[in-house]
Structures are given as C-alpha cells and as structure tokens.
Design an enzyme around this catalytic site. Structure first.
Site, PDB file in Angstrom:
ATOM      1  N   LYS A 204      -6.433  -6.570   5.928  1.00  0.00           N
ATOM      2  CA  LYS A 204      -5.135  -6.171   6.145  1.00  0.00           C
ATOM      3  C   LYS A 204      -5.061  -6.350   7.696  1.00  0.00           C
ATOM      4  CE  LYS A 204      -3.318  -3.636   2.546  1.00  0.00           C
ATOM      5  NZ  LYS A 204      -2.770  -2.045   1.872  1.00  0.00           N
ATOM      6  N   ARG A 238      -9.531  -1.113  -3.539  1.00  0.00           N
ATOM      7  CA  ARG A 238      -8.744  -2.319  -4.010  1.00  0.00           C
ATOM      8  C   ARG A 238      -9.182  -3.380  -2.906  1.00  0.00           C
ATOM      9  NH1 ARG A 238      -3.779  -4.703  -2.844  1.00  0.00           N
ATOM     10  NH2 ARG A 238      -2.588  -5.743  -4.628  1.00  0.00           N
TER      11      ARG A 238
END
Length: 261
Positions: A204, A238
């Site tokens: 991210k 995840r």
C-alpha cells in the site's frame, strides 16, 4: 489470505490476472505457497476507482470462485459490497464476505444475514473516489472502534451471528500516512472488541510514501508491516506476496515455540 484481483485497474496488480486462465494459475500458485484463504475481488477500491456494474463484477468473479472451489481445499473470500454478488458468490463456493463498506450498501446486511457466512467489516472514511481527499479524526483508533461497535451491534441486531463477524481497520482507506502508522502502532486496542482482526497492508501507499518505493518495490515494507500486525493481534493477513509472508510467519512461530523444534 492471498489477494486475487480480477480487475483492470487495481493499484498493485491491475490487469495482471484479468483473464480467467491467468487468474486460475495465480490461485493455484498462492495455494501451493501456503495461502489458507483466497480473496477474490472484481471491483477496484483504490483511491479514485470507478464503480463497476453488477453484471461486470459477476462475470469477473463467479467462474473463478467455482474453479477454486472445485480444485482446492481452501477458504474463498469474496471482496464485494453488492448484495447480489454476495449471494451468487456464496452459492458458487465462497466461505467469507469481505466488504470494504461494512454491509452498508442497499440490501447487503440483509443478504449477509440470510447467507450466514462469516463477514469482514472494514472501516473506510468516505468512498473510494474521495476517501483520501482530507481524512480527519479526533482520535483515529477510538473513532474507528466507535464505528465498529455501531456496525457490530447493527449487524448482530439484524441477525448476523457474533461469531461470524471479523473487522479490518482499513489501512489506506481514508487515512493519512500518520493515521496508518498510528493504527499499526495501536493495533492491540482493537482486541477489546472481541472479534478477529484482518489486516491488509500489502504494497500500500503507506509503504510507498514512507520509503519512496513504487508498487513493485514494496516487499520489504509489506513484510515489516505484516510482522508487526501478526505480533499485535492480527489473525488474518491479506497479502500479495504469499510465499514470503508464510516464511515470515514460520519464523515468528518458531521463535515463540522453539522448544517444539
């Protein structure tokens, strides 16, 4: 939880697995690497992402769910906010609903109650198109905990079983760089909610912006985040990089249980 985005525009792997054959092979690979859950998404939720209509999302995910269900003994997660996608995904073999909008879209809560499968409620301030414009919190952890308390109560009142609720604080979804790292630092505070914690940090912008790395060069940062999350209460990670994360978890486990080696 291995990430399988079958979209042309996801932030990390957009278009990489948008064909059915490539997506199936990547699912095979992640299972072989040790993923216990495959999370399938047919709509990008990156900042600025456009909406995807129902038929398009269904065409992207249902055949892939059927393939994985027929070939692998793993859990399948459907990453969606649409009630009809939830229904058809579970009928096709999905075990878990992973909803970035926390069952707040029309019909989503009622559908989840009728399906009675585990659901991960994620926190997002705003919507994907605008969530990073100017996110603000009085106290980022306490504000998100208040949101989860309200959503958990609403979901359970509607008929969702408490043991079927998971939460994801939503790293990068309406949070500044400082908010994201404060969340990671204070992750243990979510344990007071008494539900499992799913964490998604992989590749991210909180890694890219801190380290000045593009998406393809964020493995080290992602693994550091995964390790910190695992050490601070995350039950599910995840990730895009399954093999490397499995190695990390094996080292953590061996360190905690050295007397069993």
């Amino acid at each position: 939880m291995g990430i399988l985005n079958v979209t042309p525009d996801s932030f990390s792997d957009g278009g990489e697995y948008s064909s059915f054959e490539l997506a199936c092979r990547h699912a095979d690979e992640m299972v072989a690497q040790g993923a216990g859950i495959i999370d399938i998404g047919g709509e990008s939720t990156r900042p600025g992402a456009a909406d995807v209509d129902l038929d398009e999302e269904l065409s992207r995910v249902i055949s892939l769910i059927e393939y994985i269900a027929g070939h692998h003994d793993v859990w399948i997660s459907i990453d969606t906010s649409k009630a009809e996608v939830m229904r058809q995904a579970v009928e096709a073999g999905a075990h878990l609903i992973n909803d970035v909008r926390a069952l707040q879209e029309p019909g989503a809560l009622e559908m989840a109650v009728s399906l009675q499968v585990p659901v991960c409620l994620m926190h997002m301030q705003g919507q994907p198109r605008t969530m990073q414009d100017a996110p603000e919190y009085a106290d980022v952890v306490n504000d998100i905990k208040t949101f989860f308390k309200q959503r958990i109560e609403a979901c359970c009142t509607a008929g969702l079983k408490p043991e079927n609720v998971l939460i994801d604080p939503g790293f990068g979804f309406g949070k500044t760089l400082s908010h994201n790292y404060e969340l990671l630092n204070r992750l243990r505070e979510f344990e007071s909610l008494g539900v499992p914690l799913l964490i998604g940090l992989s590749r991210k912008s909180m890694m890219g912006n801190l380290l000045n790395r593009d998406v393809s060069s964020r493995l080290a940062g992602s693994l550091a985040g995964a390790m910190l999350a695992a050490q601070n209460g995350a039950q599910i990670l995840r990730v895009h990089d399954v093999a490397e994360t499995v190695d990390l978890l094996r080292v953590l486990d061996a360190t905690a249980n050295f007397d069993r080696l």
